[in-house]
Design a protein around this motif. Structure first.
Motif, PDB file in Angstrom:
ATOM      1  N   VAL A   1       0.789  -1.117  -0.013  1.00  0.00           N
ATOM      2  CA  VAL A   1       0.015   0.010  -0.002  1.00  0.00           C
ATOM      3  C   VAL A   1       0.959   1.061  -0.079  1.00  0.00           C
ATOM      4  O   VAL A   1       1.916   1.392   0.864  1.00  0.00           O
ATOM      5  CB  VAL A   1      -0.755   0.108   1.167  1.00  0.00           C
ATOM      6  CG1 VAL A   1      -1.592   1.232   1.364  1.00  0.00           C
ATOM      7  CG2 VAL A   1      -1.630  -1.308   1.384  1.00  0.00           C
ATOM      8  N   PRO A   2       0.844   2.165  -1.003  1.00  0.00           N
ATOM      9  CA  PRO A   2       1.767   3.276  -0.855  1.00  0.00           C
ATOM     10  C   PRO A   2       1.356   4.281  -0.015  1.00  0.00           C
ATOM     11  O   PRO A   2       0.030   4.261   0.573  1.00  0.00           O
ATOM     12  CB  PRO A   2       1.049   4.102  -2.398  1.00  0.00           C
ATOM     13  CG  PRO A   2       0.460   3.137  -3.140  1.00  0.00           C
ATOM     14  CD  PRO A   2      -0.111   2.029  -2.113  1.00  0.00           C
ATOM     15  N   ARG A   3       2.252   4.854   0.752  1.00  0.00           N
ATOM     16  CA  ARG A   3       2.098   5.805   1.899  1.00  0.00           C
ATOM     17  C   ARG A   3       1.176   6.899   1.588  1.00  0.00           C
ATOM     18  O   ARG A   3       0.682   7.406   2.406  1.00  0.00           O
ATOM     19  CB  ARG A   3       3.512   6.303   2.311  1.00  0.00           C
ATOM     20  CG  ARG A   3       3.657   6.462   3.687  1.00  0.00           C
ATOM     21  CD  ARG A   3       5.025   6.759   4.395  1.00  0.00           C
ATOM     22  NE  ARG A   3       5.797   5.484   4.284  1.00  0.00           N
ATOM     23  CZ  ARG A   3       6.976   5.513   4.172  1.00  0.00           C
ATOM     24  NH1 ARG A   3       7.878   6.509   4.212  1.00  0.00           N
ATOM     25  NH2 ARG A   3       7.684   4.264   3.994  1.00  0.00           N
ATOM     26  N   ASN A   4       1.403   7.342   0.402  1.00  0.00           N
ATOM     27  CA  ASN A   4       0.698   8.578   0.003  1.00  0.00           C
ATOM     28  C   ASN A   4      -0.701   8.109  -0.680  1.00  0.00           C
ATOM     29  O   ASN A   4      -1.204   9.112  -1.448  1.00  0.00           O
ATOM     30  CB  ASN A   4       1.559   9.492  -0.975  1.00  0.00           C
ATOM     31  CG  ASN A   4       1.742   8.754  -2.481  1.00  0.00           C
ATOM     32  OD1 ASN A   4       1.531   7.413  -2.436  1.00  0.00           O
ATOM     33  ND2 ASN A   4       2.367   9.490  -3.311  1.00  0.00           N
TER      34      ASN A   4
END
Lengths: 447, 70
Positions: free
Chosen positions: A134-137
């Protein structure tokens, strides 16, 4: 004295005459009652008759159907316009509501449950804990669910003692030399045996007994291959236990096992509505699993429809079902089988309506959660906000609601209309003495 | 350029291997964010190099990925 005796005698004679007239009126009323029933039957037959005439003529306030009803009936009925017949038919068919109405306590419970379901969906279920895919942004305002986080905090290694005992042939994490797209992060989704559902059990047992592996590639192609693990007689006998044991060994690993039925999504190569980059439903479902939406999160979400079912069933049993059964035991309800059946059917319908509206509210709140996450985050984070178990229960209760809504109400209508007709006859008989008032405006007798 | 890497890009981004050059940008190859993340999973299992979503999305060119293999 003689005058009083004469008056008494005259009154007695008047009474005899009046009693005779009452008998005539009663007989006449019974005849009219029978004629009205015949007329209603004829009107009902007319509406379903293939030979219904195209024109229905009426003169003054008499009803004349072109040769359909006999003149004797229409003459005997007297004044009965077509509009009145239409109204009678409407009353006849609408005498039973689709569902028994809710009272204030029912509505209070539904509203309270809806509010609680909303809070639970946002706070307890929320989003699944993120994996490293899951991308942080990613964005989004819906938090990770407290319950989901608690359940997934218990984690074991993929190489645990149970996995060593319950080795199965469908556990290959890669398929070198193929384009299947298997990797350690998606192989449990792509192999059917890992699905914790009856489908998964069928394929899992089949694979254990054949020493093979069934699944779908990343491109949606279904396959079955033989593996290095040959079938053994002992394993065949213990296949169900092996399957269950293997799933139990995988459920608490970092990737977990997919939600029930999720393996089937891999053959849905249909574009997902609104998905970026022409992602199909299979791609979205796969990303959901890879980003944390596994069987444990599915269970956390199932808490909401589960609680709704428990609370409404308990409430309904205490308020409606138990008192009804108690009345039957005490023989308070009449031995009329039809009325008893109707009452049980209506209690069941009332519960179905409550369950439907409760799950509809919870599903609508989940739709709101998905919309909020989609608006503030990205598409895949919104997909992870779906409470799959809630929507499944909503679908089940909707079907039940519709089946009950469009049930055959003939028996209920017949009983209810009989009661209405009987009540109206009682009203007519109660009003009769006043209809025969003498000049002093007092009834000649009382019933 | 590593042949396995080229095949990986071609399979996940649905492009021709001949179109993949070291200086190519993933966006120009038609790669979407979710496809890059999925490709990174198989990259890790194929080449045994730990990856995550942020690391995968930070590498915009084919050459960035090739460097990890050296």
């Amino acid at each position: 004295m003689k005058n009083i005796e004469d008056k008494l005698e005259k009154n007695r004679q008047d009474m005899v005459i009046v009693q005779g007239e009452i008998k005539d009126i009663q007989k006449d009323s019974n005849d009219r009652k029978n004629l009205i029933n015949t007329l209603i039957e004829d009107v009902t037959n007319l509406s379903t008759s293939q030979d219904m005439p195209k024109s229905i003529s009426s003169k003054r306030e008499d009803v004349v159907f072109d040769g359909i009803l006999s003149e004797e009936i229409t003459n005997s009925l007297g004044v009965l316009p077509a509009s009145k017949l239409k109204e009678l038919k409407k009353q006849f068919t609408n005498s039973i509501p689709a569902f028994p109405p809710f009272d204030k306590y029912d509505i209070f419970l539904l509203v309270a449950l809806g509010g609680l379901a909303g809070l639970a969906d946002f706070l307890l279920v929320g989003l699944p804990p993120k994996t490293r895919w899951v991308p942080r942004n990613e964005g989004g305002v819906v938090p990770v669910g407290w319950l989901s986080e608690r359940i997934k905090s218990w984690e074991v290694s993929s190489d645990n003692w149970l996995s060593k005992i319950c080795k199965v042939p469908f556990d290959n994490s890669t398929l070198p030399g193929t384009d299947a797209g298997f990797n350690p992060f998606n192989h449990r989704l792509l192999s059917f045996g890992h699905d914790p559902s009856p489908l998964g059990m069928i394929f899992g047992l089949m694979d254990i007994m054949s020493g093979g592996m069934s699944g779908a590639t990343r491109d949606g192609q279904i396959f079955h291959i033989t593996t290095q693990i040959p079938p053994e007689k002992l394993k065949m006998l213990l296949a169900p236990l092996l399957w269950l044991g293997h799933l139990a060994s995988d459920v608490a690993t970092p990737m977990g096992i997919p939600a029930p039925g999720w393996a089937l999504t891999q053959i849905l190569r249909v574009p997902a509505p609104g998905a970026p980059g022409e992602a199909t439903i299979a791609d979205v479902a796969r990303m959901m699993y890879e980003q944390g939406y596994d069987f444990r999160h599915y269970l956390a979400g199932a808490m909401i429809p589960g609680l709704i079912e428990i609370i409404i069933n308990t409430y309904h049993f205490i308020r409606y079902s138990y008192p009804h059964k108690a009345k039957i035991r005490e023989n308070v309800i009449s031995s009329n089988i039809a009325e008893s059946y109707i009452e049980e059917s209506q209690i069941s319908g009332h519960k179905k309506a409550m369950l439907f509206w409760a799950h509809t509210t919870a599903a609508a709140i989940n739709a709101g959660k998905i919309a909020i996450q989609g608006a503030s985050g990205n598409y895949f984070s919104a997909a992870r906000a779906i409470n799959v178990s809630q929507w499944q229960m909503f679908a089940v209760r909707t079907v039940e609601y519709l089946v009950y809504r469009y049930r055959d109400k003939s028996l209920e209508q017949a009983v209810a209309n009989r009661k209405i007709i009987s009540q109206r006859w009682d009203d007519i008989l109660n009003d009769l003495p006043y209809a025969l008032m003498n000049d002093s405006k007092t009834p000649l007798f009382t019933m | 350029m590593d042949v396995k890497l080229k095949e990986l890009f071609a399979r996940y981004f649905k492009c021709k291997p001949s179109d993949i050059k070291l200086e190519s940008k993933l966006k120009d190859l038609g790669a979407k964010e979710w496809q890059i993340i999925e490709m990174a999973m198989e990259f890790e299992s194929t080449f045994n190099i730990p990856m995550d979503a942020d690391k995968a999305l930070s590498m915009k060119k084919v050459s960035d990925w090739e460097k990890l293999l050296n």
